[in-house]
Scaffold this motif. Structure first.
Motif, mmCIF file in Angstrom:
data_model
loop_
_atom_site.group_PDB
_atom_site.id
_atom_site.type_symbol
_atom_site.label_atom_id
_atom_site.label_comp_id
_atom_site.label_asym_id
_atom_site.label_seq_id
_atom_site.Cartn_x
_atom_site.Cartn_y
_atom_site.Cartn_z
ATOM 1 N N TRP A 84 4.871 61.097 -24.651
ATOM 2 C CA TRP A 84 4.429 61.015 -26.049
ATOM 3 C C TRP A 84 4.490 59.578 -26.563
ATOM 4 O O TRP A 84 3.763 59.226 -27.502
ATOM 5 C CB TRP A 84 5.205 61.982 -26.933
ATOM 6 C CG TRP A 84 6.648 61.683 -27.184
ATOM 7 C CD1 TRP A 84 7.719 62.160 -26.499
ATOM 8 C CD2 TRP A 84 7.184 60.866 -28.239
ATOM 9 N NE1 TRP A 84 8.882 61.692 -27.042
ATOM 10 C CE2 TRP A 84 8.593 60.901 -28.118
ATOM 11 C CE3 TRP A 84 6.625 60.116 -29.262
ATOM 12 C CZ2 TRP A 84 9.420 60.207 -28.984
ATOM 13 C CZ3 TRP A 84 7.464 59.426 -30.126
ATOM 14 C CH2 TRP A 84 8.844 59.484 -29.980
ATOM 15 N N ASP A 293 0.565 70.121 -27.061
ATOM 16 C CA ASP A 293 0.524 68.779 -27.662
ATOM 17 C C ASP A 293 -0.003 67.758 -26.660
ATOM 18 O O ASP A 293 -0.783 66.868 -27.019
ATOM 19 C CB ASP A 293 1.917 68.379 -28.141
ATOM 20 C CG ASP A 293 2.396 69.239 -29.302
ATOM 21 O OD1 ASP A 293 1.542 69.860 -29.966
ATOM 22 O OD2 ASP A 293 3.616 69.299 -29.535
ATOM 23 N N TYR A 294 0.433 67.884 -25.422
ATOM 24 C CA TYR A 294 -0.018 66.975 -24.369
ATOM 25 C C TYR A 294 -1.534 67.077 -24.180
ATOM 26 O O TYR A 294 -2.233 66.060 -24.058
ATOM 27 C CB TYR A 294 0.718 67.315 -23.067
ATOM 28 C CG TYR A 294 0.286 66.518 -21.859
ATOM 29 C CD1 TYR A 294 0.825 65.274 -21.590
ATOM 30 C CD2 TYR A 294 -0.666 67.028 -20.972
ATOM 31 C CE1 TYR A 294 0.433 64.545 -20.472
ATOM 32 C CE2 TYR A 294 -1.065 66.319 -19.859
ATOM 33 C CZ TYR A 294 -0.504 65.075 -19.613
ATOM 34 O OH TYR A 294 -0.902 64.359 -18.513
ATOM 35 N N GLN A 297 -3.549 65.710 -27.408
ATOM 36 C CA GLN A 297 -3.566 64.256 -27.539
ATOM 37 C C GLN A 297 -4.545 63.620 -26.555
ATOM 38 O O GLN A 297 -5.089 62.543 -26.831
ATOM 39 C CB GLN A 297 -2.156 63.707 -27.313
ATOM 40 C CG GLN A 297 -1.190 64.060 -28.428
ATOM 41 C CD GLN A 297 0.255 63.829 -28.027
ATOM 42 O OE1 GLN A 297 0.545 63.481 -26.888
ATOM 43 N NE2 GLN A 297 1.174 64.045 -28.952
#
Length: 525
Positions: A84, A293-294, A297
């Motif tokens: 992140w 989320d990975y 993004q």
């Protein structure tokens, strides 16, 4: 270059809080499973220290959460942190963890400090202030404590982040908005003045070197730098000279930057044994949230996910499930829904102690086919329904229909897996059109073609047989026709005369005569 150094004290333990949803009010500690001693502690009273026995630590602090330390825990933490943080800079230096260095006996690095080269990212974030604020907000959202420093050299930034931080909380970051981040960057001279005030024990060198310096009466970095270099090299070797040269900013040491892997892997060791599927879903939802989320993004999606459940009984092979997502999924709720369906059909033969997710390949995210100017296409709800049916019935039981360019009706459609369904045919051509007007023109042409069929009295059944079936003349009554369809010349087949007919058993059917026999082609709804 401008380097941002972020110090995460007890970062591995803070990551375990996040993974296992442990309250910030409860202290957490790692223990050595062989010697049963405390290796690291975070949030506990001063009485609970490293080296205490587990029994003594629990007696001193009843609320202490004990986690068995494994070497892969630090690797999972640093990999997650780098993933992140990679959103803020393409040059990320993975930190070395203090607990891992204690186990290996390595003390020549600044521990638990992440490095980001942010000078090249100023235009991307419209200034360093926005970058710092976004990074600090995300780190605090994960429940992490952090300390930040901006400096021109990496080693300077690392040491200052630990011992002379500029920013230590979001409130401090907000209050510093009056002065720009560039003004807060430590220049080499200012950083040196701060470093000289540090004790020699803070330097990342061997303990024997620090002890020898202290025996000589050298207690600060300033006292060490005041000595002649030739004498220092003769007494302490080249490693200390190289370190001092880096501190003064005279040389730059090449950094090993983080490179994102082409695959995704995440493993979680559970703090308790899980005997029911519902107990697996809670930690699994957290893991899938991080995966989502990975993917979001990076604008990626997945078609397959490997889920592995490790049993407490090592003699039993782990339960491995391959989850199919036919429409390239990336949302957490949809990822979890199909995992739940697969897990509900399984039996746990022993308590589960660990979960692991593996993704070997990715695909690009695509917008929905129902473009706003078409008012058509397959909605997200229908795709979710198809994916659920495939998860329940199996990949071989649910197929999609697609059109094919062929004169013969039985070959004008194809049966395809859901992963390929919708990727060919007339609807896919719309995704290749570069302008909205082209899509509108295509829909208008299709509507005109349908209207012309109605005008000519040409009708097509909603259900076609895979292969025409022989039909006797007394089994039907012709109502409308004929309509001649000629097969391609290279097939050397006879022309077909099609009729709409009433079947003897009831219902409208589509039949044809090829000059020799009658055949049933399909049924009207």
């Amino acid at each position: 270059m401008i380097w941002l150094a972020i110090y995460f004290p007890s970062g591995v333990l803070q990551y375990q809080r996040l993974c296992h949803d442990i309250s910030a009010a409860r202290p957490v500690a790692f223990y050595d499973p062989q010697q049963l001693t405390i290796l690291a502690v975070e949030g506990a009273d001063k009485a609970v220290t490293v080296g205490l026995s587990v029994a003594t630590a629990q007696a001193l602090c009843a609320e202490l959460v004990l986690i068995e330390y494994q070497s892969n825990l630090t690797e999972q933490y640093t990999d997650w942190l780098a993933k992140w943080s990679y959103n803020y800079s393409a040059r990320v230096v993975i930190p070395s963890c203090e607990i891992q260095s204690q186990c290996r006996g390595d003390s020549t690095q600044v521990m638990d400090v992440l490095l980001l080269e942010v000078g090249s990212m100023q235009q991307v974030f419209s200034g360093l202030d926005n970058l710092l604020h976004q990074y600090a907000t995300q780190a605090s959202g994960y429940g992490f404590r952090w300390q930040m420093v901006l400096a021109e050299h990496p080693l300077m930034a690392q040491l200052l982040a630990v011992h002379r931080p500029q920013l230590t909380s979001e409130s401090e970051l907000t209050s510093a908005q009056g002065s720009t981040a560039v003004q807060r960057v430590y220049e080499t001279k200012a950083a040196l003045s701060q470093l000289k005030a540090l004790a020699i024990s803070t330097l990342p060198v061997e303990p024997s070197v620090i002890q020898r310096c202290q025996q000589m009466g050298l207690n600060t970095v300033a006292a060490l730098m005041a000595l002649p270099r030739a004498e220092l090299g003769r007494r302490f070797g080249e490693s200390l000279l190289s370190l001092l040269t880096q501190l003064q900013g005279r040389i730059e040491v090449p950094q090993c930057f983080y490179t994102p892997a082409e695959t995704y892997q995440q493993k979680m060791s559970l703090m308790y044994d899980v005997e029911h599927i519902e107990g697996v879903l809670f930690p699994l939802s957290r893991m899938l949230s991080q995966l989502s989320d990975y993917l979001l993004q990076r604008q990626l999606a997945i078609l397959r996910l490997q889920l592995t459940l490790a049993y407490r009984d090592n003699e039993l092979p782990p339960l491995s499930l391959l989850i199919h997502y036919p429409f390239a999924e990336h949302r957490c709720d949809s990822l979890l829904a199909l995992c739940r369906l697969q897990l509900e059909r399984q039996t746990l033969y022993s308590p589960v102690v660990a979960l692991q997710l593996d993704v070997s390949s990715f695909v690009e995210q695509h917008l929905d086919e129902d473009c706003w100017w078409q008012q058509q296409g397959v909605s997200a709800e229908i795709r979710q329904l198809f994916a659920t049916l495939e998860a329940r019935l199996g990949e071989h039981c649910v197929k999609g229909l697609a059109m094919a360019s062929h004169h013969l009706p039985e070959q004008s459609c194809q049966v395809k897996p859901l992963t390929q369904w919708g990727q060919s045919g007339s609807r896919l051509a719309l995704s290749d059109l570069s302008h909205k007007t082209a899509g509108i023109a295509y829909d208008r042409l299709a509507a005109e073609r349908t209207a012309s069929y109605d005008t000519l009295g040409l009708f097509r059944p909603s259900f076609l047989l895979k292969q025409p079936q022989p039909l006797a003349l007394h089994e039907f009554t012709r109502l409308k026709g004929p309509e001649r369809i000629s097969p391609p010349w290279w097939l050397t087949q006879h022309d077909r005369d099609y009729y709409i007919a009433a079947h003897i058993d009831g219902g409208l059917c589509w039949v044809f005569y090829d000059g020799q026999d009658w055949f049933l082609q399909g049924w009207f709804s």
